[in-house]
Write an enzyme that holds these catalytic residues in place. Structure first.
Site, mmCIF file in Angstrom:
data_model
loop_
_atom_site.group_PDB
_atom_site.id
_atom_site.type_symbol
_atom_site.label_atom_id
_atom_site.label_comp_id
_atom_site.label_asym_id
_atom_site.label_seq_id
_atom_site.Cartn_x
_atom_site.Cartn_y
_atom_site.Cartn_z
ATOM 1 N N HIS A 106 -3.061 7.228 -1.747
ATOM 2 C CA HIS A 106 -2.943 8.325 -1.305
ATOM 3 C C HIS A 106 -2.170 9.395 -2.178
ATOM 4 O O HIS A 106 -1.185 8.793 -2.494
ATOM 5 C CB HIS A 106 -2.362 8.246 0.096
ATOM 6 C CG HIS A 106 -1.818 9.781 0.433
ATOM 7 N ND1 HIS A 106 -0.608 10.226 0.647
ATOM 8 C CD2 HIS A 106 -2.385 10.868 1.039
ATOM 9 C CE1 HIS A 106 -0.487 11.281 1.158
ATOM 10 N NE2 HIS A 106 -1.491 11.799 1.367
ATOM 11 N N SER A 107 -2.647 10.682 -2.566
ATOM 12 C CA SER A 107 -1.920 11.674 -3.155
ATOM 13 C C SER A 107 -1.763 11.080 -4.683
ATOM 14 O O SER A 107 -2.587 10.774 -5.393
ATOM 15 C CB SER A 107 -0.920 12.021 -2.371
ATOM 16 O OG SER A 107 -0.153 13.276 -3.138
#
Length: 339
Positions: A106-107
């Site tokens: 994520h991210s």
């Protein structure tokens, strides 16, 4: 087939020259798991909402990046940077003797997964990227200024001499997590991140403080010139690659159109979905929607190992589930074909 349990995990520590990389290995520990990497300033708790929705035949190893959660901090004089974090992947692989790795990020974790896959495509068998492809493009002048500011602030944090960081009530820290994520992590979900990154104050027993290395706030994020981004994307070729975007998040924007087009070209294993109303932490507040796409993707590209003694109806069930998933993914891909 069942799903993973958030309570069924083993705490792990992967040795590193500066200390260790901390993690939790959920579920099956007899086969190579999916390696899950969290986002900027977060920790492995970011996957708490998603883990219980994933199939239990495969394990998931969630790690804290250096300086985050319960992982060791980098030594004084070292700068946190995306490429430094990326080296965690081969270090974990070496520790467990893996020749291949399945990545979910994520991210910042998604950026790291993209970089490693582009640089070492032979060692990656699939990627799940949550609300990220590449870093946001910045005007060169602004990007240079930002790097300079991060270097200066990093030195300030390194020289800071305090018995312990400022402490707050849990209520205040909950609000701080929400504010720091630009309300992408609402207060009701903040607990999933706080349990790995706060310690009780020794000076004020009713208060707590962030235990992460404050230098991570000034992590050097690589800036991608469009030509370099495209060339790196081309190296991924036909790799199974799933991207899930939160519809209200700016992290997968126009700067990603060409890379996504390249990922889509001649690649039957590329999938892209957009979750309506989703913010940057889409896997936390819309975990079930994300799982609708992630679970069939995992089952297709990392299917369970079925033995002759364990088929009794499961094979047909898996085939039916995969076909339903294939039809749903085809519909969604057609729906999102303009992106």
């Amino acid at each position: 087939m069942g799903t993973l349990s958030l309570s069924n995990f083993k705490e792990v520590k992967v040795p590193a020259p500066w200390g260790h990389i901390s993690g939790r290995w959920y579920g099956n520990r007899t086969e190579r798991p999916i390696l899950a990497i969290h986002g900027f300033l977060d920790n492995l708790g970011t996957f708490d909402c998603l883990i219980p929705l994933l199939p239990d035949y495969i394990g998931v190893l969630c790690i804290d990046l250096p300086g985050h959660g319960r992982s060791s901090r980098l030594p004084p004089g070292m700068l946190y940077a995306v490429d430094v974090h990326m080296l965690v992947i081969p270090r974990v692989m070496k520790a467990y003797g893996w020749s291949k790795v399945s990545l979910m990020g994520h991210s910042l974790g998604g950026m790291i997964s993209f970089l490693y896959t582009a640089l070492a495509p032979h060692s990656v068998d699939m990627v799940i990227s949550l609300d990220i492809v590449l870093p946001l493009n910045r005007v060169p002048k602004k990007a240079v200024g930002l790097v300079g500011q991060r270097l200066e602030k990093n030195l300030v944090e390194e020289d800071r001499q305090e018995p312990e960081p400022p402490s707050y009530t849990l209520s205040q820290l909950t609000k701080d997590v929400a504010k720091g994520s630009i309300n992408s992590v609402t207060p009701e979900f903040a607990k999933h991140l706080l349990h790995r990154q706060v310690l009780q104050s020794q000076l004020y027993p009713d208060r707590f403080y962030f235990s992460r290395d404050e230098r991570v706030k000034y992590t050097n994020i690589m800036q991608f010139e469009s030509g370099l981004a495209e060339e790196m994307t081309k190296r991924i070729r036909r790799k199974p690659y799933l991207i899930i975007k939160g519809s209200s998040s700016p992290f997968v924007g126009k700067h990603c159109e060409k890379p996504i087009q390249i990922l889509r070209q001649n690649n039957p294993h590329f999938e892209f979905y957009e979750v309506e109303g989703g913010t940057h932490h889409v896997h936390i507040h819309a975990a079930e929607e994300c799982a609708r796409y992630i679970v069939p993707f995992i089952r297709h590209h990392r299917p369970p190992v079925l033995t002759s003694g364990g088929l009794d109806g499961k094979e047909q069930q898996l085939k039916a589930e995969e076909e339903r998933g294939r039809q749903e993914r085809f519909f969604q891909r057609t729906k999102n074909s303009k992106l």
